[in-house]
Design a protein around this motif. Structure first.
Motif, PDB file in Angstrom:
ATOM      1  N   ALA A 318       0.851  -1.225   0.106  1.00  0.00           N
ATOM      2  CA  ALA A 318      -0.005  -0.033   0.059  1.00  0.00           C
ATOM      3  C   ALA A 318       0.894   1.303   0.147  1.00  0.00           C
ATOM      4  N   ASP A 319       1.954   1.133   0.866  1.00  0.00           N
ATOM      5  CA  ASP A 319       2.719   2.389   0.864  1.00  0.00           C
ATOM      6  C   ASP A 319       3.387   2.738  -0.563  1.00  0.00           C
ATOM      7  N   LEU A 320       3.809   1.646  -1.201  1.00  0.00           N
ATOM      8  CA  LEU A 320       4.458   1.809  -2.650  1.00  0.00           C
ATOM      9  C   LEU A 320       3.465   2.419  -3.645  1.00  0.00           C
ATOM     10  N   THR A 321       2.232   1.724  -3.662  1.00  0.00           N
ATOM     11  CA  THR A 321       1.083   2.072  -4.701  1.00  0.00           C
ATOM     12  C   THR A 321       0.248   2.863  -4.438  1.00  0.00           C
ATOM     13  N   GLY A 322      -0.084   3.088  -3.021  1.00  0.00           N
ATOM     14  CA  GLY A 322      -0.955   4.337  -2.758  1.00  0.00           C
ATOM     15  C   GLY A 322      -2.472   3.987  -2.880  1.00  0.00           C
ATOM     16  N   VAL A 323      -2.574   2.571  -2.945  1.00  0.00           N
ATOM     17  CA  VAL A 323      -3.864   1.811  -3.164  1.00  0.00           C
ATOM     18  C   VAL A 323      -5.047   2.340  -2.336  1.00  0.00           C
ATOM     19  N   PHE A 324      -4.876   2.943  -0.957  1.00  0.00           N
ATOM     20  CA  PHE A 324      -5.757   3.518  -0.173  1.00  0.00           C
ATOM     21  C   PHE A 324      -6.149   4.514  -0.643  1.00  0.00           C
ATOM     22  N   ASP A 325      -5.670   5.208  -1.545  1.00  0.00           N
ATOM     23  CA  ASP A 325      -6.184   6.300  -2.212  1.00  0.00           C
ATOM     24  C   ASP A 325      -7.493   5.824  -3.170  1.00  0.00           C
ATOM     25  N   PRO A 326      -8.746   6.368  -3.087  1.00  0.00           N
ATOM     26  CA  PRO A 326      -9.760   6.005  -4.013  1.00  0.00           C
ATOM     27  C   PRO A 326      -9.565   6.226  -5.367  1.00  0.00           C
ATOM     28  N   ALA A 329      -7.404   3.399  -6.792  1.00  0.00           N
ATOM     29  CA  ALA A 329      -8.165   2.127  -6.867  1.00  0.00           C
ATOM     30  C   ALA A 329      -9.058   2.080  -7.996  1.00  0.00           C
ATOM     31  N   ARG A 330      -9.699   3.388  -8.055  1.00  0.00           N
ATOM     32  CA  ARG A 330     -10.561   3.492  -9.362  1.00  0.00           C
ATOM     33  C   ARG A 330      -9.751   3.366 -10.715  1.00  0.00           C
ATOM     34  N   GLY A 331      -8.579   3.862 -10.857  1.00  0.00           N
ATOM     35  CA  GLY A 331      -7.709   3.608 -11.980  1.00  0.00           C
ATOM     36  C   GLY A 331      -7.492   2.377 -12.356  1.00  0.00           C
ATOM     37  N   LEU A 332      -7.286   1.368 -11.365  1.00  0.00           N
ATOM     38  CA  LEU A 332      -6.979  -0.026 -11.431  1.00  0.00           C
ATOM     39  C   LEU A 332      -8.363  -0.645 -12.001  1.00  0.00           C
ATOM     40  N   LEU A 333      -9.675  -0.238 -11.660  1.00  0.00           N
ATOM     41  CA  LEU A 333     -10.814  -0.795 -12.064  1.00  0.00           C
ATOM     42  C   LEU A 333     -11.673   0.069 -13.196  1.00  0.00           C
ATOM     43  N   ASP A 334     -10.719   1.009 -13.796  1.00  0.00           N
ATOM     44  CA  ASP A 334     -11.595   1.886 -14.487  1.00  0.00           C
ATOM     45  C   ASP A 334     -12.167   1.241 -15.619  1.00  0.00           C
ATOM     46  N   PRO A 395      -1.148   1.609 -20.609  1.00  0.00           N
ATOM     47  CA  PRO A 395      -1.738   3.093 -20.509  1.00  0.00           C
ATOM     48  C   PRO A 395      -0.745   3.928 -19.741  1.00  0.00           C
ATOM     49  N   LYS A 396      -0.275   5.139 -19.876  1.00  0.00           N
ATOM     50  CA  LYS A 396       0.451   5.934 -18.943  1.00  0.00           C
ATOM     51  C   LYS A 396       0.054   6.104 -17.713  1.00  0.00           C
ATOM     52  N   ARG A 397      -1.392   6.315 -17.406  1.00  0.00           N
ATOM     53  CA  ARG A 397      -1.887   6.425 -16.146  1.00  0.00           C
ATOM     54  C   ARG A 397      -1.330   5.129 -15.208  1.00  0.00           C
ATOM     55  N   LEU A 398      -1.298   3.945 -15.999  1.00  0.00           N
ATOM     56  CA  LEU A 398      -1.045   2.696 -14.887  1.00  0.00           C
ATOM     57  C   LEU A 398       0.495   2.548 -14.977  1.00  0.00           C
ATOM     58  N   ARG A 399       1.486   3.158 -15.500  1.00  0.00           N
ATOM     59  CA  ARG A 399       2.884   2.715 -15.600  1.00  0.00           C
ATOM     60  C   ARG A 399       3.462   2.805 -14.264  1.00  0.00           C
ATOM     61  N   PRO A 400       3.191   3.887 -13.448  1.00  0.00           N
ATOM     62  CA  PRO A 400       3.568   4.123 -12.136  1.00  0.00           C
ATOM     63  C   PRO A 400       3.224   3.034 -11.164  1.00  0.00           C
ATOM     64  N   PHE A 401       2.039   2.580 -11.232  1.00  0.00           N
ATOM     65  CA  PHE A 401       1.526   1.473 -10.712  1.00  0.00           C
ATOM     66  C   PHE A 401       2.453   0.354 -10.673  1.00  0.00           C
ATOM     67  N   LEU A 402       2.692  -0.084 -12.057  1.00  0.00           N
ATOM     68  CA  LEU A 402       3.238  -1.223 -12.389  1.00  0.00           C
ATOM     69  C   LEU A 402       4.625  -1.041 -12.007  1.00  0.00           C
ATOM     70  N   GLU A 403       5.449   0.132 -12.025  1.00  0.00           N
ATOM     71  CA  GLU A 403       6.703   0.384 -11.790  1.00  0.00           C
ATOM     72  C   GLU A 403       6.815   0.125  -9.996  1.00  0.00           C
ATOM     73  N   GLY A 404       5.898   0.756  -9.312  1.00  0.00           N
ATOM     74  CA  GLY A 404       6.014   0.354  -7.934  1.00  0.00           C
ATOM     75  C   GLY A 404       6.037  -0.889  -7.562  1.00  0.00           C
TER      76      GLY A 404
END
Length: 756
Positions: A318-326, A329-334, A395-404
């Motif tokens: 959670a610290d790396l990905t910020g998944v607690f931020d809605p 999470a919406r980006g993962l499920l968009d 998609p560019k919006r998801l690349r930071p999540f995958l990098e984390g």
């Protein structure tokens, strides 16, 4: 200034030659080519310059670069080394081809090179990274500074020499393979493709630990402890013994190698002619600075004052990905939809540098659930190439999540993530776990076939709850994005409850919970609000409670809502554990820091959670549901699943017959069944132990209830003596709760110690 090394992504083994026998190592060996594709100009230029320098100065190529193999391959005894032949560099193809020698050092896998050759003929296999130092390793002074700063943790037994080489001895641990399982079907090939994620069902710790010696020409998978912050470490080929060397998996990445208690596998081979004692056998490592990108990440995940604790526990998903931020999470499920008629995808799988889109599975326009689950299985196993996105396709919006995901610490099993509208069935969750997927995120629990599903669809049945608890204990993480009434929150399943981020931070500090039961009728709120608030305030301020105190309730309206509001205003930790009361017109409260919501048929599971987690029970004015809760709570105490402690029955109004206390008739019935009974010429004796009733306290005010609980907190042993409660029953309940993972108030252990 120290320069960070250059570390490539995985190269592919694209060619394996004929298998020969290496007499020196007494093992089969083959030559091959490892290709690094889509390389940068900088990498190709550096490799070309180093290759030419090695040739010009007649130096071995290994002085300038190394191959670090994949962990999963080394753990089964497949070793890969540069042959020393000059690498081929192609600017037009943007490739670097390195000549390598592959050696099968594990006698259990006699045909591994032949199988590997077949896999390469069918397509390349990821096999390792190129490691190129661009400056010296850290010296002893820099390493000791990192230790003082909390950016590096080493076990108590270690040594750092003057050149900065660290020696870390082996733990008393050994991992063994099941040769029978690896011989089944495509299991070996699957493991080769997936690396360490494919090893989970084939390799396990041996209960025997390390053998006293490592025999000549023998392979061993052991372990050590280390936690790295903003550094990368390269394990030296040579160990503390001149005859024992480490296999190709030699690179330890910064940040992701966090969690000092997590064993880090080491793969060793005794190439000598004599057995080597394992006592004192140590691996040797050099430390290098991390690159700028990783150094920037460290500022976020290893803040001053917390770095040592984070490094010890492991950098959290959670610290790396910020998944607690809605928003995250919406980006993962968009692009995930609730049904096939809405378009989009059924689900996704994310992993470092790659994502998979799982389509809805329909036949003749009808969604078939069983086919959908089977499709998820095949995507999780990597058997379907369709829908796989890499590189610029992501998609560019998801690349930071995958990098984390590359830097998740601890066991490093949280770098593969499955997302869908709803949690899949328990069988599918098990398949995801077996295939290395450590995180599941969804919007809810799902609905029955044909049921209209309204968000948040949050209800659990007993089977799903028990599976979530089991998988969480095995290291999986589960997240829910809940959106309702204009609010959005993300919760993690943690220690059997769905918690907010703040709730997760506070829950480990809670040691004493009080369950508050009562009516769902709102009419009682104005009557009870003020006395309940003062009651909770005094408990919060008791010196034995403080931030270790929590309140649990049933997540409904009426008394439950009054309790929740008062606890929130006082900063008391709240647990809401409810059932699907909306079916009878009651609105669920999702505000507490920790919640769990069950189907009505899972009522006993819900009650189990409330009763076992709480030390004290307070039965406020209530109806049928509260009466059920009274019976269950006393039964749980009788069977040793609740601590013998005060159960408070409160009525500040006098709603019983003739103005008597509301719960008097109920308590009289329990007194009757625990008395000596006789009738019809039969002496039956008591139908239940008397000490259970002795824990029941009828009070006419919350102030009286506080006095009872406070007296218990001050001296539990005196309470047990006065109430004739056998100490063996207290110990039995304490031990049962401890085994179930429930926190035990410090005063309980202290009191039992005094009586011992």
């Amino acid at each position: 200034m120290l320069a960070s090394p250059l570390v490539t992504g995985d190269g592919q083994l694209v060619n394996v030659g004929e298998v020969h026998f290496n007499e020196e190592l007494a093992a089969p060996q083959a030559l091959g080519v490892m290709r690094f594709s889509h390389t940068s100009d900088a990498l190709r230029g550096l490799v070309r310059d180093l290759r030419d320098r090695a040739a010009r100065d007649s130096l071995p190529l290994q002085r300038f670069m190394e191959i670090s193999g994949r962990s999963g391959h080394s753990r089964i005894g497949l070793d890969v080394r540069l042959t020393g032949e000059p690498p081929e560099v192609s600017d037009s193809q943007r490739t670097v081809d390195a000549r390598v020698a592959l050696t099968a050092l594990n006698a259990v896998l006699a045909e591994s090179l032949a199988d590997l050759r077949c896999l390469c003929d069918a397509g390349g296999v990821d096999f390792g990274r190129l490691f190129i130092p661009r400056g010296p390793a850290l010296g002893r002074d820099e390493i000791e500074e990192a230790l003082d700063r909390g950016w590096l943790l080493l076990p108590e037994r270690h040594r750092i020499d003057a050149d900065g080489v660290m020696e870390i001895p082996l733990l008393n641990m050994r991992y063994v393979l099941s040769s029978r399982l690896l011989g089944v079907g495509r299991n070996f090939a699957e493991m080769l493709v997936k690396g360490k994620h494919g090893l989970t069902i084939f390799q396990s710790l041996s209960p025997a630990g390390l053998p006293p010696t490592l025999a000549a020409k023998e392979f061993l998978v052991g372990a050590m402890h280390i936690a790295l912050g903003p550094f990368v470490a390269l394990i030296e080929r040579q160990t503390s013994s001149p005859d024992v060397f480490h296999l190709a998996s030699r690179l330890l990445d910064g940040v992701r190698t966090t969690g000092i208690t997590t064993p880090r596998q080491v793969e060793l081979y005794n190439g000598g002619e004599e057995a080597v004692p394992t006592e004192g056998l140590a691996v040797r490592l050099r430390l290098y600075p991390a690159d700028v990108r990783l150094a920037g990440l460290v500022e976020r995940v290893l803040p001053p004052g917390r770095a040592r604790n984070v490094l010890a526990a492991g950098v959290d998903f959670a610290d790396l990905t910020g998944v607690f931020d809605p928003a995250v999470a919406r980006g993962l499920l968009d692009e995930i939809t609730a049904g096939p008629d809405e378009g989009g995808s059924y689900g996704r799988i994310f992993m470092p540098g790659r994502m998979l889109a799982i389509p809805w599975e329909q036949e003749e326009g009808v969604w078939l659930q069983e086919f959908q689950w089977r499709l998820v299985y095949e995507y999780a196993r990597g058997n379907i190439p369709e829908g796989v996105l890499v590189g610029e396709e992501i998609p560019k919006r998801l690349r930071p999540f995958l990098e984390g995901l590359r830097y998740v610490g601890g066991e490093q099993d949280l770098s593969k993530v499955f997302v869908a509208e709803a949690l899949p069935p328990v069988d599918t969750l098990r398949v995801l776990k077996r295939n290395g997927i450590g995180v599941v995120a969804a919007r809810g629990m799902g609905c029955a076939v044909g049921e209209h599903c309204r968000l948040p669809h949050f209800r659990m049945d007993q089977t799903l709850y028990e599976e979530l608890v089991r998988l969480e204990n095995e290291g999986m993480r589960f997240y829910l994005l809940l959106e309702y009434n204009g609010h959005a929150q993300v919760r993690e399943f943690f220690r059997g409850l769905w918690v907010t981020r703040q709730g997760k931070e506070r829950l480990p500090r809670v040691h004493t919970t009080m369950a508050m039961f009562g009516s769902s009728c709102d009419v009682l709120g104005p009557v009870l609000e003020a006395p309940i608030t003062e009651f909770l305030r005094k408990l919060r301020d008791h010196p034995r409670l403080g931030e270790g105190f929590a309140v649990a309730h049933g997540s409904g309206p009426g008394v439950m809502q009054t309790v929740d509001n008062a606890a929130a205003a006082l900063g008391i930790y709240r647990m809401g554990v409810g059932i699907n009361a909306e079916e009878i017109g009651q609105k669920t409260n999702f505000e507490p820091e920790a919640v769990a919501q069950f189907t009505n048929l899972a009522m006993n599971t819900r009650q189990d959670i409330l009763d076992r987690r709480s030390v004290f029970k307070v039965f406020n004015l209530g109806g049928y549901g509260t009466s059920y809760e009274v019976n269950m709570a006393l039964t749980f105490m009788k069977i040793g699943q609740c601590l013998p402690a005060p159960y408070i029955f409160v009525d500040p109004v006098g709603l019983g017959p003739g103005g008597e206390p509301f719960w008097r008739q109920t308590l009289n019935q329990f007194r009757t069944l625990s008395s000596d009974l006789s009738g019809g010429g039969h002496d039956l004796g008591p139908l239940g132990p008397r000490w259970i009733v002795n824990c029941c306290h009828e009070v006419t005010s919350y102030e009286q209830g506080y006095d009872v609980i406070a007296a218990f907190l001050d001296d539990p042993a005196a309470y047990w003596r006065q109430r004739e409660i056998p100490l063996e029953k207290v110990r039995q309940a304490r031990d049962n709760l401890h085994r179930a993972g429930m926190p035990i108030p410090p005063c309980i252990d202290e009191a039992l110690g005094e009586e011992a």
